[in-house]
Design a protein around this motif. Structure first.
Motif, mmCIF file in Angstrom:
data_model
loop_
_atom_site.group_PDB
_atom_site.id
_atom_site.type_symbol
_atom_site.label_atom_id
_atom_site.label_comp_id
_atom_site.label_asym_id
_atom_site.label_seq_id
_atom_site.Cartn_x
_atom_site.Cartn_y
_atom_site.Cartn_z
ATOM 1 N N ALA A 307 -43.298 0.104 -17.587
ATOM 2 C CA ALA A 307 -42.311 0.104 -18.673
ATOM 3 C C ALA A 307 -40.893 0.235 -18.130
ATOM 4 O O ALA A 307 -39.954 -0.405 -18.638
ATOM 5 C CB ALA A 307 -42.617 1.253 -19.629
ATOM 6 N N ARG A 308 -40.708 1.054 -17.081
ATOM 7 C CA ARG A 308 -39.379 1.262 -16.500
ATOM 8 C C ARG A 308 -38.860 0.010 -15.798
ATOM 9 O O ARG A 308 -37.670 -0.306 -15.843
ATOM 10 C CB ARG A 308 -39.432 2.448 -15.542
ATOM 11 C CG ARG A 308 -38.116 2.776 -14.864
ATOM 12 C CD ARG A 308 -38.142 4.197 -14.303
ATOM 13 N NE ARG A 308 -39.268 4.403 -13.418
ATOM 14 C CZ ARG A 308 -39.247 4.182 -12.105
ATOM 15 N NH1 ARG A 308 -38.152 3.691 -11.533
ATOM 16 N NH2 ARG A 308 -40.309 4.432 -11.362
ATOM 17 N N LEU A 309 -39.741 -0.711 -15.141
ATOM 18 C CA LEU A 309 -39.333 -1.888 -14.376
ATOM 19 C C LEU A 309 -39.307 -3.171 -15.198
ATOM 20 O O LEU A 309 -38.750 -4.182 -14.751
ATOM 21 C CB LEU A 309 -40.276 -2.091 -13.182
ATOM 22 C CG LEU A 309 -40.352 -0.961 -12.150
ATOM 23 C CD1 LEU A 309 -41.318 -1.338 -11.038
ATOM 24 C CD2 LEU A 309 -38.971 -0.660 -11.571
ATOM 25 N N ALA A 310 -39.941 -3.152 -16.380
ATOM 26 C CA ALA A 310 -40.113 -4.384 -17.159
ATOM 27 C C ALA A 310 -38.797 -5.107 -17.450
ATOM 28 O O ALA A 310 -38.695 -6.333 -17.252
ATOM 29 C CB ALA A 310 -40.864 -4.081 -18.451
ATOM 30 N N PRO A 311 -37.714 -4.427 -17.926
ATOM 31 C CA PRO A 311 -36.478 -5.176 -18.235
ATOM 32 C C PRO A 311 -35.869 -5.847 -17.006
ATOM 33 O O PRO A 311 -35.478 -7.026 -17.056
ATOM 34 C CB PRO A 311 -35.546 -4.083 -18.781
ATOM 35 C CG PRO A 311 -36.465 -3.014 -19.282
ATOM 36 C CD PRO A 311 -37.624 -3.011 -18.333
ATOM 37 N N ALA A 312 -35.765 -5.096 -15.901
ATOM 38 C CA ALA A 312 -35.174 -5.672 -14.690
ATOM 39 C C ALA A 312 -36.033 -6.804 -14.144
ATOM 40 O O ALA A 312 -35.507 -7.837 -13.692
ATOM 41 C CB ALA A 312 -34.984 -4.581 -13.637
ATOM 42 N N LEU A 313 -37.357 -6.630 -14.191
ATOM 43 C CA LEU A 313 -38.272 -7.654 -13.694
ATOM 44 C C LEU A 313 -38.169 -8.925 -14.527
ATOM 45 O O LEU A 313 -38.164 -10.048 -13.996
ATOM 46 C CB LEU A 313 -39.701 -7.121 -13.700
ATOM 47 C CG LEU A 313 -40.764 -7.966 -13.000
ATOM 48 C CD1 LEU A 313 -40.420 -8.134 -11.524
ATOM 49 C CD2 LEU A 313 -42.141 -7.338 -13.162
ATOM 50 N N ALA A 314 -38.040 -8.764 -15.854
ATOM 51 C CA ALA A 314 -37.910 -9.931 -16.731
ATOM 52 C C ALA A 314 -36.603 -10.680 -16.457
ATOM 53 O O ALA A 314 -36.563 -11.915 -16.461
ATOM 54 C CB ALA A 314 -37.974 -9.484 -18.188
ATOM 55 N N ALA A 315 -35.521 -9.924 -16.201
ATOM 56 C CA ALA A 315 -34.230 -10.560 -15.920
ATOM 57 C C ALA A 315 -34.268 -11.334 -14.604
ATOM 58 O O ALA A 315 -33.717 -12.446 -14.493
ATOM 59 C CB ALA A 315 -33.137 -9.487 -15.868
ATOM 60 N N ILE A 316 -34.895 -10.754 -13.594
ATOM 61 C CA ILE A 316 -35.002 -11.442 -12.304
ATOM 62 C C ILE A 316 -35.798 -12.729 -12.443
ATOM 63 O O ILE A 316 -35.420 -13.790 -11.923
ATOM 64 C CB ILE A 316 -35.634 -10.504 -11.257
ATOM 65 C CG1 ILE A 316 -34.679 -9.358 -10.924
ATOM 66 C CG2 ILE A 316 -35.999 -11.275 -9.993
ATOM 67 C CD1 ILE A 316 -35.285 -8.303 -10.019
ATOM 68 N N LYS A 317 -36.927 -12.672 -13.139
ATOM 69 C CA LYS A 317 -37.767 -13.853 -13.310
ATOM 70 C C LYS A 317 -37.064 -14.933 -14.129
ATOM 71 O O LYS A 317 -37.353 -16.128 -13.969
ATOM 72 C CB LYS A 317 -39.093 -13.464 -13.972
ATOM 73 C CG LYS A 317 -40.007 -12.655 -13.056
ATOM 74 C CD LYS A 317 -41.328 -12.335 -13.734
ATOM 75 C CE LYS A 317 -42.266 -11.599 -12.785
ATOM 76 N NZ LYS A 317 -43.575 -11.277 -13.413
ATOM 77 N N GLY A 322 -38.563 -18.974 -6.962
ATOM 78 C CA GLY A 322 -39.016 -19.143 -5.592
ATOM 79 C C GLY A 322 -38.772 -17.956 -4.699
ATOM 80 O O GLY A 322 -38.933 -16.786 -5.094
ATOM 81 N N GLU A 323 -38.298 -18.250 -3.482
ATOM 82 C CA GLU A 323 -38.124 -17.202 -2.473
ATOM 83 C C GLU A 323 -37.042 -16.206 -2.879
ATOM 84 O O GLU A 323 -37.162 -14.999 -2.630
ATOM 85 C CB GLU A 323 -37.764 -17.849 -1.132
ATOM 86 C CG GLU A 323 -37.655 -16.854 0.013
ATOM 87 C CD GLU A 323 -37.370 -17.527 1.334
ATOM 88 O OE1 GLU A 323 -37.017 -16.816 2.295
ATOM 89 O OE2 GLU A 323 -37.522 -18.774 1.413
#
Length: 479
Positions: A307-317, A322-323
């Motif tokens: 839950a803590r990483l979900a917003p940042a992870l979604a923004a990165i994706k 790719g790399e």
């Protein structure tokens, strides 16, 4: 009217037939019904568990039509039989016309172990028959219903299927024989024997040819003809207990044995084996509670991290591919002080459950106590519950509707719908619930053709999971 000549011929034929019938010798013990030919062949073996005198005894005919242990003697000889009973052991001595004992059987009044001695070189064939064949089964349940050859190799047991296309010839002085789920016939030679097994794609019955490897050496054998049950096996020969759960690692066998004795203890308290299996699931859940708490805590940590990483992870994706995306995700993990493999913590619960699941699976599959035991609509806990016969037969699933696996899956669905975590957002909860549903469907396919006793154990486990979730919700509601 029957003529006098025909009447005389029929009387002579009847007398001759009676002579052949009378020539066969029977021996009844507490555990075995045996029949021998006039030449000393072991023709018929019927084994009982726990004893033949009990009304609810489990029995099985182990022998083949041509005989259980038949000797290749060439031409028939004029045998004389001497039968003696001393010190709770019946001895059958088959002597040649000169009175010299050639073959001797020693049969104790108790137990499933008998002995054979021959003063002359012998070739013999040990075989099973139609009555020993497992019942036809569908799906994965067919993996349990097989007759297999067994050969002891030190402390391990080698298993060979009847359908093996390669012939297996060997020399051995250790235990060998064959078994199905609940019964076995094992031989321990006194001297090294050359052994040849009969196998192939169309073979349905076991057949083992044996002969002494020492020229002019007589034959000495011990035979265990009885149930695959720990106390019966170890009471006959300690090494035979290795037949139990022989395909598992030693530590998994310990789990199986512990669960077996726990189930037997519970069965002494409750009136039905079905209730005992259900209560076993409850007791195992209680005993595993400390480990389950640790697994739950680790799972809770994974959900919070997700839950803590979900917003940042979604923004990165969204912004990277790719790399470059991989580099940004790794950098985020370092910034948040999270190991990239943190989600593996959630597998701790699996590592806790799987060994016990395998132990319960194998213990219930080989538990002869469940054979023939009924519970509710289930006729036999050692086979699928067969709630209703279908007007057709489905590939893999067979021709019966097995109700218990659907009940098991229903409880699993309920648990998956009720399961949620405060740290998970709506998308994560949907994904988690979907994974649980897919796992439940996988278990339905896996368990559908398994014995009812095994499915009953897992159904109870799922029911307990639903009750625990309801109790947690109730307590949270009160708070």
């Amino acid at each position: 009217m029957i003529s006098n000549g025909l009447r005389t011929w029929l009387a002579a034929l009847s007398l001759l037939f009676s002579t052949f019938v009378a020539a066969d010798v029977t021996v009844d013990t507490e555990s075995l019904h045996l029949q021998f030919s006039e030449d000393g062949d072991l023709l018929l073996v019927e084994a009982c568990f726990p004893t033949c005198s009990e009304a609810a005894a489990k029995t099985r005919l182990l022998s083949a039509t041509q005989g259980m242990l038949v000797f290749d003697e060439g031409t028939a000889r004029g045998w004389e039989l001497v039968r003696e009973t001393r010190q709770s052991t019946t001895t059958l001595s088959f002597a040649d016309p000169s009175g010299k004992p050639v073959r001797r059987w020693m049969i104790p009044d108790k137990g499933w172990m008998i002995s054979f001695e021959s003063s002359e070189p012998e070739k013999a064939n040990l075989a099973s028959g139609v009555a020993f064949r497992p019942l036809p089964s569908s799906g994965f349940g067919n993996l349990l219903e097989q007759t297999r050859y067994l050969f002891f190799d030190g402390s391990s047991v080698e298993t060979i299927g009847l359908d093996e296309t390669e012939q297996t010839d060997r020399v051995s002085q250790q235990w060998f024989g064959f078994r199905n789920r609940f019964w076995t016939a094992m031989v321990l030679p006194g001297t090294p024997l050359s052994i040849a097994v009969h196998s192939g794609e169309s073979v349905q019955d076991a057949s083992i040819e044996m002969a002494s490897t020492i020229q002019d050496q007589g034959l000495g054998l011990k035979l265990y003809l009885g149930p695959v049950e720990p106390a019966a096996l170890s009471g006959s020969a300690s090494e035979l207990e290795s037949l139990m759960y022989s395909g598992l690692w030693f530590w998994l066998r310990w789990i199986c044995q512990a669960l077996y004795y726990l189930l037997n203890w519970i069965a002494m308290v409750v009136p039905h084996w079905g209730l005992a299996v259900m209560l076993l699931s409850v007791v195992v859940g209680v005993l595993m509670r400390p480990l389950s708490k640790i697994a739950d805590r680790l799972q809770h940590q994974v959900h919070e991290t997700d839950a803590r990483l979900a917003p940042a992870l979604a923004a990165i994706k969204k912004d990277y591919k790719g790399e470059q995306q991989s580099e940004k995700i790794i950098a985020m993990y370092k910034t948040e002080n999270v190991h990239p493999l943190y989600s593996l913590k959630s597998l701790a619960g699996v590592f806790v459950v799987i060994p016990v699941f395998i132990g319960a699976f194998d213990m219930l599959a080989e538990n002869i106590h469940l054979s023939g035991e009924s519970f509710l609509w289930i006729v036999d806990l050692s086979h699928p519950d067969a709630f209703m016969q279908l007007p057709f037969s489905l590939p893999f699933f067979g021709g019966y509707l097995n109700l218990l696996p659907f009940i098991m899956t229903g409880f699993s669905f309920i648990a998956s719908k009720m399961h949620s975590h405060p740290a998970m957002d709506a998308a994560q909860q949907r994904k988690h619930a979907r994974n649980l549903v897919l796992m439940s469907l996988g278990f339905l396919v896996l368990f559908y053709t398994f014995p009812a006793g095994m499915v009953l154990y897992w159904t109870t486990n799922n029911l307990i999971s639903v009750i625990k979730t309801l109790w947690k919700r109730y307590r949270l509601g009160d708070n």
